[in-house]
Design an enzyme around this catalytic site. Structure first.
Site, PDB file in Angstrom:
ATOM      1  N   PHE A 197       0.817  -1.227   0.000  1.00  0.00           N
ATOM      2  CA  PHE A 197       0.000   0.000   0.000  1.00  0.00           C
ATOM      3  C   PHE A 197       0.844   1.267   0.000  1.00  0.00           C
ATOM      4  CE2 PHE A 197      -0.084   2.417   3.955  1.00  0.00           C
ATOM      5  CZ  PHE A 197       0.664   1.619   4.800  1.00  0.00           C
ATOM      6  N   LYS A 198       2.142   1.156   0.302  1.00  0.00           N
ATOM      7  CA  LYS A 198       2.976   2.359   0.337  1.00  0.00           C
ATOM      8  C   LYS A 198       3.018   3.058  -1.030  1.00  0.00           C
ATOM      9  CE  LYS A 198       5.107   1.357   4.594  1.00  0.00           C
ATOM     10  NZ  LYS A 198       4.559   0.010   4.852  1.00  0.00           N
ATOM     11  N   ASP A 199       2.781   2.303  -2.106  1.00  0.00           N
ATOM     12  CA  ASP A 199       2.721   2.927  -3.434  1.00  0.00           C
ATOM     13  C   ASP A 199       1.603   3.973  -3.523  1.00  0.00           C
ATOM     14  OD1 ASP A 199       4.787   1.389  -4.635  1.00  0.00           O
ATOM     15  OD2 ASP A 199       3.393  -0.248  -5.067  1.00  0.00           O
TER      16      ASP A 199
END
Ligand SMILES: *Cc1c(COP(=O)(O)O)cnc(C)c1O
Length: 462
Positions: free
Chosen positions: A108-110
């Protein structure tokens, strides 16, 4: 929008200032001076928008005018492999997973990092400046940052990772990216050593100023702002604002949950917020017994949550303490010196009205991956599995529960294989990851050697 520090002693900044500053210079974290709010009618009008259009609308009050958020968001999410960007998958009655891992590095860091790279370029272009971003990673953050900043025009980036202590997928996702503005350094030491080296570089004032050091770690407010929209997207899809929703979020540095808290602050009807921890459960201990005391970090099957000091908690604490910067600073200072945070009872009770804690050890995580697979055929990565277990342990009756799906199962193939005997394949865009050639420098855990490497990259590109 103006931003103040959680410790009350730093200059008030606008969004571009906060973006580039990262940490406030009194050691605090930047937070909006007041919360924007969206009316139910405004939320209703967002139904049916594409994800990038929705993200631009939600981020607008935080960012202010003058930054072209719409085209930026369209470009940021164009490379995602699922056309819905953040699809909802129903596991059972009332329980959904929102998949936040269809970006380039499968976590999810993207979602935030892809926006951040573009925000940096825009703001730096306007100011005619160039920065050197340094960061330490134990895995997911570094690869998301490198993917987002590779080839950017006004930022160089050096990412430190602990030599031989990340997973092979995680290392290769960083070291196979070829770009003139990116360098990977494998440090002979632990993740904590890498973090200490980054802190030491920032503490070296001449070095910091000379190289225009900057950071994109999870205390950067822009990352939080870019994580709020997917909570809104999930809630709207399940009937909000005309119906309440609940979220369960697997948690490490408290950034993702903080974004859910912000979503609630701006008007989203969130009935319940459950936070999942692995055995490094300082937050669950805090909620249960007001015991925010540090313990050694233990490795687990969900390594991105192997954290004892959840930096973003400071922003919640500031809110719980009635936005009293002096009280917040005193609490954090006591935590640093004694290892235990003296949170006043009223603030602790307020935290418990807002959040429910849940802990799952590795055996429980494997069992949950197995259970979910047997029940629905769905393969959840270890982090997401903790979120699913948290949602089931603390349901909100009559309210749909949405679990933050934080990583693609192929990122943690060993754990999945141990649970269900299947090694999930990497998606097509990464299928040849194990054949790509890697570029990185191995350096000892010595500040001078690391600084020389950082300086060399900065000089080459100026
Ligand atoms: C970073 C990460 C988390 C924890 O998120 P925080 O914002 O640090 O709480 C959970 N799962 C995965 C897969 C991650 O990469």
């Amino acid at each position: 929008m103006k931003y103040i520090s959680t410790r009350g002693q730093a200059p008030i900044l606008d969004f571009p200032g906060v973006l580039l500053a990262g940490l406030a210079n009194d050691g605090g974290l930047y937070i909006p001076q007041s919360w924007p709010s969206f009316s139910p009618a405004e939320f209703r009008a967002m139904r049916g928008l594409s994800y990038p259009a929705l993200a631009a609308r939600i981020m607008r009050p935080f960012v202010g005018d003058g930054i072209p958020l719409e085209p930026m968001a369209a470009a940021a999410y164009a490379g995602f492999t699922n056309p819905a960007i953040v699809p909802l998958v129903q596991l059972e009655t009332g329980v959904f997973v929102q998949e936040l891992f269809h970006g380039p590095t499968l976590a999810f860091k993207d979602m935030a990092m892809q926006m951040l790279g573009r925000l940096f370029d825009h703001v730096l272009e306007q100011r005619g400046e160039r920065v050197m971003i340094v960061g330490a990673t134990s895995g997911d953050t570094g690869s998301a940052a490198i993917e987002a900043f590779a080839g950017r025009l006004r930022a160089d980036m050096v990412i430190l990772h602990p030599h031989n202590r990340t997973s092979e997928v995680q290392r290769r996702q960083m070291t196979t990216v070829v770009a003139p503005n990116i360098a990977n350094v494998a440090v002979g030491g632990s993740f904590d050593d890498c973090q200490d080296l980054v802190k030491a570089m920032f503490a070296d004032a001449p070095f910091r100023t000379d190289l225009h050091l900057s950071a994109v770690n999870s205390i950067n407010w822009a990352r939080i702002a870019a994580q709020v929209p997917y909570y809104v997207a999930a809630a709207l899809a399940l009937g909000a604002p005309d119906r309440e929703v609940a979220f369960a979020v697997p948690t490490g540095n408290f950034g993702n949950v903080l974004a859910a808290f912000v979503a609630k602050k701006i008007g989203l009807p969130i009935a319940k917020l459950v936070i999942g921890s692995n055995r490094n459960n300082i937050l669950s201990r805090f909620l249960g017994r007001n015991d925010m005391s540090i313990a050694p970090v233990e490795p687990s099957l969900s390594p991105s949550m192997d954290i004892q000091v959840s930096s973003n908690f400071e922003r919640l604490l500031f809110e719980l303490l009635g936005r009293d910067g002096a009280a917040t600073g005193a609490c954090i200072a006591a935590f640093r010196t004694t290892g235990k945070m003296p949170v006043p009872d009223a603030a602790w009770q307020a935290a418990n009205r807002l959040l429910t804690g849940f802990t799952l050890d590795d055996a429980g995580t494997l069992a949950e991956i197995r259970r979910v697979y047997a029940a629905s055929g769905y393969i959840a990565d270890p982090h997401t599995a903790i979120g699913i277990a948290a949602a089931r342990a603390h349901p909100a009756p009559g309210v749909p529960m949405i679990v933050a799906g934080t990583a693609h199962p192929a990122k943690f193939p060993d754990a999945i294989e141990a649970a269900i005997g299947i090694r999930p394949p990497l998606p097509r865009h990464l299928a040849d990851l194990y054949e790509r050639s890697e570029t990185y420098t191995v350096l000892p855990n010595e500040l001078a050697a690391i600084q020389a490497q950082v300086r060399a990259l900065a000089l080459r590109n100026r």
